[in-house]
Design an enzyme around this catalytic site. Sequence first.
Site, mmCIF file in Angstrom:
data_model
loop_
_atom_site.group_PDB
_atom_site.id
_atom_site.type_symbol
_atom_site.label_atom_id
_atom_site.label_comp_id
_atom_site.label_asym_id
_atom_site.label_seq_id
_atom_site.Cartn_x
_atom_site.Cartn_y
_atom_site.Cartn_z
ATOM 1 C CG ASP A 111 93.016 34.337 -17.103
ATOM 2 O OD1 ASP A 111 93.258 33.323 -16.445
ATOM 3 O OD2 ASP A 111 92.419 34.300 -18.210
ATOM 4 C CG ASP A 138 95.759 34.729 -21.354
ATOM 5 O OD1 ASP A 138 96.099 35.078 -20.210
ATOM 6 O OD2 ASP A 138 95.183 33.652 -21.589
ATOM 7 C CG ASP A 190 90.145 25.798 -27.189
ATOM 8 O OD1 ASP A 190 90.022 26.992 -27.547
ATOM 9 O OD2 ASP A 190 90.099 25.445 -25.993
HETATM 10 P P1 ATP Z 1 88.874 30.878 -18.793
HETATM 11 O O1 ATP Z 1 87.900 32.016 -18.748
HETATM 12 O O2 ATP Z 1 88.338 29.636 -18.174
HETATM 13 O O3 ATP Z 1 90.255 31.214 -18.366
HETATM 14 P P2 ATP Z 1 90.008 30.789 -21.428
HETATM 15 O O4 ATP Z 1 89.346 30.770 -22.757
HETATM 16 O O5 ATP Z 1 90.809 31.989 -21.060
HETATM 17 O O6 ATP Z 1 88.898 30.493 -20.353
HETATM 18 P P3 ATP Z 1 92.343 29.255 -20.849
HETATM 19 O O7 ATP Z 1 92.404 27.847 -20.411
HETATM 20 O O8 ATP Z 1 92.734 30.329 -19.901
HETATM 21 O O9 ATP Z 1 90.868 29.484 -21.388
HETATM 22 O O10 ATP Z 1 93.206 29.352 -22.187
HETATM 23 C C1 ATP Z 1 93.432 30.587 -22.853
HETATM 24 C C2 ATP Z 1 93.291 30.418 -24.358
HETATM 25 O O11 ATP Z 1 94.268 29.486 -24.847
HETATM 26 C C3 ATP Z 1 91.943 29.869 -24.822
HETATM 27 O O12 ATP Z 1 90.982 30.886 -24.967
HETATM 28 C C4 ATP Z 1 92.310 29.212 -26.145
HETATM 29 O O13 ATP Z 1 92.389 30.168 -27.174
HETATM 30 C C5 ATP Z 1 93.717 28.685 -25.889
HETATM 31 N N1 ATP Z 1 93.711 27.280 -25.411
HETATM 32 C C6 ATP Z 1 93.694 26.853 -24.138
HETATM 33 N N2 ATP Z 1 93.697 25.521 -24.066
HETATM 34 C C7 ATP Z 1 93.739 25.063 -25.335
HETATM 35 C C8 ATP Z 1 93.787 23.768 -25.928
HETATM 36 N N3 ATP Z 1 93.763 22.663 -25.187
HETATM 37 N N4 ATP Z 1 93.852 23.698 -27.273
HETATM 38 C C9 ATP Z 1 93.880 24.814 -28.045
HETATM 39 N N5 ATP Z 1 93.833 26.051 -27.539
HETATM 40 C C10 ATP Z 1 93.770 26.201 -26.210
HETATM 41 MG MG MG Z 2 91.921 32.163 -19.257
#
Ligand code: ATP
Ligand code: MG
Length: 422
Positions: free
Chosen positions: A55, A57, A129
Amino acid sequence: MENPAPVRLVEHGIRHSDIDRDARRVLRRLYDFGFHAYLVGGSVRDLLLDRTPKDFDVATSARPNEVRRLFRRCRLIGRRFRLAHVLGEGGKIIETATFRAKPPSDGDALLITDDNKFGTPFSDAHRRDFTINALFFDLAANQVIDYVGGLEDLERRVLRTIGEPVVRFREDPVRMLRAVKFAARLDFDLDDALIEAVLSERGELKKAAVPRLYEEMRRLLWSGAARRSFELLDELRLLEVLLPELTGFLGRPAKDPWQPLGPLLEALDSRFEDPEKPPPDGLMFAVLMWPLFQALVAEFESPLPPADEQALAEAVLAAVARRLGVPRRTQETLLRVIAGQRRFRRAKHERQRRGLARDPDYASIVAFAEMRTEAGDLAPELADAWSEFTDEHEPPPLERKRGRGRRRRRGGKQSGQGRRRR
Ligand code: ATP
Ligand code: MG
């Protein structure tokens, strides 16, 4: 700690055509109205790694209400931290959040409870994170902006927390599971300090909100790298906290303690690669419970009556379900998947097997039997009997049952939102 000059990288190889059209539209419109806006999080990471992002963001200087005014199909969500969901083609959502401040954490009580202040791009990067998850992409300037050393870690393929890992894990213990997810999925190494911090802080997981634990466990099972994820959970001794039943069992003297769990997880990995189509939760969690259940059943000298076997399965599941917040619905599917294996094996007459084909979770029961065949967990005669039976009784497509998804479809999108705004 302050790093006022972010690395701006022009030669990044991100092709605009690889960025979702709706995400580009959101960014451009925000620029047109004078706001700062970046592609953030997993999408930038995945584009730089030449992977297809799940996705897209967006982080912006626009406040939620300002975002809402700019987009016709948009709704605000979140009670504590308000953010905008801009709706794109086919119901896709571009999550558009105002830059956040790094939440205050004080002394021993690090667990973050207050995470709702607006901030700057710098603070927004630092509240994230891992370094590789905190890269920003500026579409207008065609630059990647790196406040945290994420580009170097991406290059070296290491997962590192932003700031002290012990502190970051105490703030939010679920980050330990996220570390496992990213390391397994991207095949990255874990930074040494991160590993040490998991080993010392893993008990903190008990403080995590149970629904979030459940969600991350789901994501580990449905990552395309479930086998690697669970090996890592075991190596980092997180499995002891999450599923002590399983580690007790894995630790038993046996030829290969990962039989049949490892091959079943691999079957899950090869079967469910499409990130758009998650398998039913009950089917995924059945993979975790099955080896345990099998081992317990094997301890009885004579075969258990079906009702007792069922009671045993329920008892094994109950403790796990409470600890990991497995929803009722998922538990029901899981139990039917397990019962389905027994019912098929024990059926004396074709008539009894036909009943199985009417089970509401027949598709998952069949998928599980097929995964067992793949994993070498099903005797060849039984595997043949299954494939004969399913030729005759073709299962419906596998579907994830989702209470929430359905509600969203009904009340959300066009009708409800449009009316409210006018
Ligand atoms: P995916 O490909 O699995 O969606 P993602 O990196 O996009 O991985 P998400 O869970 O969609 O992960 O979260 C989007 C963003 O928000 C992450 O890349 C990170 O920067 C931030 N984030 C998400 N969860 C946390 C957390 N628990 N603590 C700090 N930052 C977070
Ligand atoms: Mg994501």
